[in-house]
Design an enzyme around this catalytic site. Structure first.
Site, PDB file in Angstrom:
ATOM      1  N   SER A 298     -52.100 -81.899 -47.848  1.00 44.46           N
ATOM      2  CA  SER A 298     -51.870 -81.955 -49.285  1.00 44.46           C
ATOM      3  C   SER A 298     -50.420 -81.664 -49.653  1.00 44.46           C
ATOM      4  O   SER A 298     -49.968 -82.053 -50.729  1.00 44.46           O
ATOM      5  CB  SER A 298     -52.792 -80.973 -50.014  1.00 44.46           C
ATOM      6  OG  SER A 298     -52.610 -79.659 -49.529  1.00 44.46           O
ATOM      7  N   ASP A 549     -52.202 -70.727 -57.312  1.00 42.27           N
ATOM      8  CA  ASP A 549     -51.717 -71.598 -56.242  1.00 42.27           C
ATOM      9  C   ASP A 549     -50.239 -71.315 -56.010  1.00 42.27           C
ATOM     10  O   ASP A 549     -49.387 -71.699 -56.817  1.00 42.27           O
ATOM     11  CB  ASP A 549     -51.936 -73.061 -56.627  1.00 42.27           C
ATOM     12  CG  ASP A 549     -51.569 -74.024 -55.492  1.00 42.27           C
ATOM     13  OD1 ASP A 549     -51.027 -73.561 -54.471  1.00 42.27           O
ATOM     14  OD2 ASP A 549     -51.820 -75.235 -55.643  1.00 42.27           O
ATOM     15  N   HIS A 552     -48.758 -75.025 -53.103  1.00 39.75           N
ATOM     16  CA  HIS A 552     -48.250 -76.325 -53.531  1.00 39.75           C
ATOM     17  C   HIS A 552     -47.113 -76.126 -54.529  1.00 39.75           C
ATOM     18  O   HIS A 552     -46.795 -75.003 -54.904  1.00 39.75           O
ATOM     19  CB  HIS A 552     -49.385 -77.152 -54.148  1.00 39.75           C
ATOM     20  CG  HIS A 552     -50.493 -77.426 -53.182  1.00 39.75           C
ATOM     21  ND1 HIS A 552     -51.649 -76.676 -53.125  1.00 39.75           N
ATOM     22  CD2 HIS A 552     -50.625 -78.362 -52.219  1.00 39.75           C
ATOM     23  CE1 HIS A 552     -52.448 -77.132 -52.161  1.00 39.75           C
ATOM     24  NE2 HIS A 552     -51.834 -78.163 -51.595  1.00 39.75           N
TER      25      HIS A 552
END
Length: 576
Positions: A298, A549, A552
């Site tokens: 990802s 998060d 990312h």
């Protein structure tokens, strides 16, 4: 009389007027003081050694750390089709300087108590792969129906000009704007800086050793793109959530309500040159009829979407292919027939998902990882690629069984299924897999392109990990030291890359490069979504725990610089 002479003269006078007994006591005290100082110094050395020096025990500590706190599945996997087909009329991106009353991310008076849907979402993050994919799908679906007309008011950083203007087109004969690499036009030219100026310009210091320019080791006098610092940048971002429709919902920090925009106004400044931004129109023209493929997890998708957003400012691509799970996607830019593809391959090697029964009779799904077999998900697409970027990292922290020659050699986190798995950790398997991938890619029949191996992407959880309150609330670069696991992973990658390229002939050495973004990314603890992976996380609908998060990267954001570095390091390939 000098200070040293005064000291000696005073000692002589004092000794001349002292008795033998007093002299003995004075010498005894000096001995005791000397011994005490020596003991304190040795203690300090031992403590510093244990804290700073990386010993072979680091791998064991990393294994324990990763077994206790692996990354959640949903933070590693892609989401479904809604992420690539978001509403192009997203929230307006309006910036107001010095807005009174605007809350900072570090405020503690946000309503975050009580059971809510966010709590259920957080619970889903630690479940199995299927459950996490469902949670992400629901999140993506909800984002497509959310009112996206809300404006975002933010407080500008006192260090930079936070005024954001619509992207402007820059006509240039080169696909990169700004000064070409190699010109000593940088404001940060270290040869011209005094010690005081260098100290002031390097407030955000590189944590860890300085990187070397592995893209051109034969030319040590060339500019090193990877040695520099992040400096304030008054330019607007290369795109916004209103001008790019390819941003996944959980990385759209603007739309989700992040109140600060200072993270958008920093640029990576090499010491002896400039790093130009990509000129999207000229880049597409130069890449006419060619193909670029990204393969990885990802984070690779994160970077893919960044470059897709940059290029789409010049021309909107059309969707050529999209797998049902949205993990494999290909776009074509019609005017130049340039193809840009992302392939889902978190390990880069072949993986089989199998059911395993634990000692407590619980059935779990375990990846069987063949470290000597390339993943066909990307290997089958290599012959048509002119440039292939590969990356792999956090997925190796997960439990798994490793196979070589079709036979099990051991596994990582063999908790409860020891009869099928001998615990060996993952570092040796990871190192071997990278070596096999880098060796195997150049031997794929029909593949004549160039390979870029992108290094490990650090996370920046502070005050805990992802599952126990860890967060990333910084609003300026720097401040977070590199975690030993990050350095460990980077060292494995550099070692494998060096060992493979050391055996290649001159022609093949030119075909394979390493894009080392780890230290550069380590600065940017401010550039993650944090709670803004969720739309308006502090609204009434999300009272309670909201998943954070810190792995990312916000789009737009610092990850855009990775693509500037990628394109700049591929000058010889692009202009071939």
């Amino acid at each position: 009389m000098g200070r040293g002479q005064q000291t000696i003269s005073g000692d002589v006078e004092m000794l001349a007027g002292s008795s033998p007994r007093r002299d003995f006591l004075r010498m005894d005290k000096r001995k005791l003081l000397t011994v005490a100082l020596c003991v304190s110094f040795l203690t300090l050395v031992v403590v510093s050694y244990n804290m700073c020096f990386e010993t072979p025990a680091t791998s064991t500590e990393a294994m324990v750390f990763l077994q206790e706190k692996p990354f959640p599945n949903s933070l590693e996997e892609g989401t479904n089709t809604s992420s690539f087909n978001s509403d192009t009329n997203g929230s307006d991106f309006q910036v107001q300087s010095n807005v009174e009353g605007t809350k900072n991310l570090t405020d503690t008076d946000n309503p975050v108590t009580g059971p809510t849907e966010a709590s259920a979402e957080a619970d889903a993050l630690v479940k199995d792969t299927d459950a996490s994919e469902q949670e992400e799908t629901k999140e993506g679906d909800s984002e497509t129906t959310t009112d996206s007309s809300s404006s975002i008011s933010v407080e500008s950083s006192p260090q930079v000009d936070a005024t954001v203007e619509p992207p402007t087109e820059i006509e240039s004969p080169n696909f990169l704007t700004g000064s070409p690499v190699g010109n000593d036009t940088s404001k940060q030219n270290e040869d011209d800086l005094s010690d005081t100026e260098r100290s002031e310009s390097s407030v955000i210091a590189m944590e860890g050793p300085q990187l070397t320019n592995i893209t051109s080791p034969e030319n040590p006098g060339a500019c090193d793109l990877f040695e520099g610092s992040w400096v304030p940048d008054t330019r607007p971002p290369q795109y916004t959530n209103s001008t790019c429709k390819f941003i996944q919902g959980h990385q759209d920090c603007m739309k989700n309500g992040r109140p600060d925009t200072g993270y958008l106004h920093w640029k990576w400044q090499p010491y002896k040159c400039d790093l130009p931004r990509i000129d999207a129109r000229a880049f597409l023209s130069t890449m006419r009829g060619r193909s670029v493929v990204f393969a990885g997890d990802s984070i690779s998708r994160n970077q893919f979407q960044s470059l897709l957003c940059i290029l789409s400012q010049a021309e909107m691509p059309f969707l050529k292919y999209q797998s049902p799970d949205d993990k494999n996607v290909a776009y074509v830019f019609p005017s130049t027939n340039f193809t840009f593809t992302i392939r889902w391959s978190p390990y880069l090697v072949h993986v089989e998902e199998k059911q395993v029964t634990r000692s407590d009779n619980e059935t779990i799904t375990v990846p069987y990882i063949h470290i000597d077999e390339l993943d066909k998900s990307w290997a089958d697409y290599a012959p048509g690629a002119d440039i292939l970027q590969l990356s792999t990292g956090q997925w190796w922290f997960k439990p798994g069984l490793f196979l070589q020659g079709g036979q099990p050699i051991g596994g990582h986190t063999c908790d409860g299924w020891e009869t099928e798995c001998k615990e060996i950790g993952f570092s040796d398997a990871y190192r071997t897999a990278i070596r096999n991938v880098l060796q195997g890619i150049l031997s794929i029949p029909g593949f004549t392109g160039s390979v870029v191996f992108r290094s490990f992407s650090p996370d920046h959880f502070e005050n805990g990990r992802w599952d126990n309150g860890g967060e990333c609330v910084r609003t300026t670069p720097g401040g977070v030291a590199m975690h030993y696991v990050t350095k460990w992973m980077l060292d494995i990658q550099k070692e494998a890359f060096k060992n493979v390229t050391g055996t290649l002939n001159a022609a093949d050495k030119l075909r394979i490069k390493m894009l080392n973004v780890t230290n550069i990314a380590q600065f940017r603890a401010d550039a993650h979504p944090n709670v803004y992976r969720t739309f308006q996380p502090y609204s009434k609908e999300h009272q309670g725990f909201v998943q954070k998060d810190c792995l990312h990267w916000c789009l737009p954001g610092s990850i855009d610089t990775w693509n500037d570095l990628l394109v700049q390091s591929l000058q010889d390939v692009i202009h071939r």
